[in-house]
Design an enzyme around this catalytic site. Structure first.
Site, PDB file in Angstrom:
ATOM      1  CG  ASN A 132      -5.041   2.655  -5.305  1.00  0.00           C
ATOM      2  OD1 ASN A 132      -5.657   1.853  -4.601  1.00  0.00           O
ATOM      3  ND2 ASN A 132      -5.187   2.696  -6.617  1.00  0.00           N
TER       4      ASN A 132
ATOM      5  CG  HIS B 275      -1.832   1.214   1.225  1.00  0.00           C
ATOM      6  ND1 HIS B 275      -3.065   1.210   0.602  1.00  0.00           N
ATOM      7  CD2 HIS B 275      -1.678   2.465   1.748  1.00  0.00           C
ATOM      8  CE1 HIS B 275      -3.628   2.391   0.743  1.00  0.00           C
ATOM      9  NE2 HIS B 275      -2.814   3.172   1.430  1.00  0.00           N
ATOM     10  CB  CYS B 276       2.074   3.387  -2.621  1.00  0.00           C
ATOM     11  SG  CYS B 276       3.128   4.829  -2.874  1.00  0.00           S
ATOM     12  N   PRO B 277       1.215   5.070   0.396  1.00  0.00           N
ATOM     13  CG  PRO B 277       2.447   5.911   2.189  1.00  0.00           C
ATOM     14  CD  PRO B 277       2.309   4.713   1.312  1.00  0.00           C
TER      15      PRO B 277
END
Length: 493
Positions: free
Chosen positions: A372, A366-368
């Site tokens: 997304n 999960h890439c802040p």
């Protein structure tokens, strides 16, 4: 929480004796043992009724449903059996089918007018009974095909998830969570499903609930002021208590709960990154290419400068794509359109993302910064985005340094050159400072992603390789079954 545990009102009827020990003497025993010929004899020759109960208040249809005899159930219904008939606790034949997970018999009942939401004296529906007995396939079947309410409360406010957690049926818990059952629901005693799993010391159910939840359930207190960890400790379930205590401690130390920036963490940093990209692009055009106190832009410098701007625009486009695109969410309960497919098939490489609260196929991380997940459907867009970001930062840094170098020729020492740059071109220095940070971060991330793509492995799998059995060979060592060679993988990607 009250000191006593949940009082389990048995939904399971008393089974009759083995046919070898007890002869088939009436329609009830014939229905229970699946003796179709004798059942027909009792009804068609002896005139026995299928609409009346036995001395215990049980109907022939109940026994056929319990033991999953769909042909007998259909015969009984066609010859006067009532699908809505109830026993002495107002349980229908569908309740009895749920005890043994009798899917075929349940289909006959429901297709002939049985109510999937029929409730007994305790307000147990078929979904509650299925959860109490761990009949996961049956539960999924009546939810997917007949739209049974999988989150309905009983008289005590307990949902099927409460019962599955209490009984320790982890697969049933997973199914209900997959279908978005409310994990934070409190019953009349103030207990969540996690309270009941902790009460019985069901380690696997506790683990599933904690990792799938928002961690807020760890802090919920029941009507007596007990949290799940306190209940587990009080009941002597030390292993469960230690696990919950560690999770609770980690939750309390989480910086999201201590600082206002925690709200930003829930939203993600995509708006921040968008502003940085736009700001850097505008600053590059105004302070590097079009600055009046710099030398005139040559054709070569102008070409590379506009190439950097074009790459920045491309980065913005890919940023939008990878942040707004479905990363590969596995369909929720409401998305099942094919009634034939009643089993939930969860791909091997999928993982539940606690931030998005969704299961993602081929979950990478999960890439802040894009707010997304990165998964099967947007990983290519994400990789292109970071590649473009790396090239943009590299070109713009090179152009900025060249512009400064050409504007201050012939200075005697490095110290004098740096001082003049800082004094005369502070905006370019600010641009370079941010751009170099972006360049280092983007280059590192691009290298890591390129290596993983070449090996056909995800960030999640690398970080948790010891947890996944499919990443271990017969000798127990790490072995990636998806690595088919760099060239082939790149072509597929």
């Amino acid at each position: 929480m009250a000191s006593s545990e949940i009082e389990v009102v048995s939904s399971e009827p008393k089974t009759q004796k083995n046919p070898a020990e007890m002869p088939v003497l009436d329609v009830f025993s014939a229905s229970a043992y699946g003796d179709f010929q004798k059942l027909r004899k009792f009804v068609e020759q002896d005139g026995a009724s299928l609409s009346k109960p036995d001395v215990h208040g049980y109907y022939a249809l109940h026994w056929a449903a319990l033991n999953n005899f769909p042909d007998i159930a259909h015969y009984i219904i066609q010859h006067g059996g009532d699908v809505s008939a109830t026993d002495n606790v107002q349980q229908t034949a569908l309740h009895w089918a749920a005890v043994q997970g009798a899917i075929l018999a349940a289909d006959v009942l429901l297709q002939n007018g049985a109510r999937v939401e029929a409730a007994d004296v305790h307000d147990y529906r078929a979904v509650h009974v299925a959860a109490q007995y761990g009949q996961t396939s049956f539960l999924n079947h009546i939810v997917a095909i007949y739209h049974a309410d999988f989150d309905a409360p009983d008289n005590e406010g307990r949902s099927p998830l409460h019962w599955a957690a209490y009984k320790g049926f982890a697969d049933t818990v997973r199914l209900l969570l997959f279908r978005d059952a409310c994990q934070g629901r409190q019953d009349k005693e103030g207990c969540t499903p996690l309270h009941w799993a902790a009460l019985r010391g069901n380690m696997e159910a506790c683990t599933v609930l904690v990792y799938a939840g928002s961690k807020k359930e760890l802090m919920v207190k029941d009507n007596t002021g007990f949290t799940p960890v306190q209940i587990a400790s009080d009941k002597g379930h030390q292993r469960v208590a230690l696990f919950l205590a560690n999770q609770q401690r980690a939750h309390r130390k989480c910086w999201r709960d201590k600082f206002c920036i925690g709200k930003m963490a829930d939203i993600g940093y995509a708006p921040v990154l968008l502003c940085i990209i736009v700001f850097q692009t505008v600053l590059f055009m105004n302070s590097v290419l079009a600055a009046p106190n710099l030398t005139k832009v040559t054709a070569a410098v102008g070409l590379w400068g506009w190439a950097a701007i074009s790459l920045a625009v491309g980065s913005l486009i890919m940023f939008y794509r990878c942040s707004s695109k479905d990363p590969g969410y596995i369909k929720r309960a409401g998305d099942f359109s094919n009634p034939i497919n009643t089993e939930i098939i969860r791909p091997v490489r999928s993982k539940h993302c606690p931030t998005c609260n969704r299961c993602v196929e081929q979950f990478d991380h999960h890439c802040p910064w894009i707010s997304n997940c990165v998964g099967k459907r947007n990983k290519r867009d994400f990789f292109i985005f970071i590649c473009l970001g790396t090239l943009t930062s590299l070109l713009s840094t090179a152009v900025a340094v060249q512009r400064i170098w050409s504007a201050l020729p012939g200075l005697q020492t490095e110290e004098t050159w740096i001082r003049r740059v800082v004094v005369q071109y502070p905006s370019i220095v600010a641009f370079l400072f941010v751009d170099i940070i972006i360049l280092i971060a983007a280059t590192t991330l691009t290298k890591a992603q390129a290596t993983q793509i070449a090996r056909n492995i995800t960030t999640n799998e690398l970080a948790n390789a010891n947890r996944y059995g499919y990443l271990r060979g017969p000798d127990g060592r790490f072995q990636n079954p998806y690595n088919h060679g760099c060239r082939k993988i790149v072509l597929i990607f």
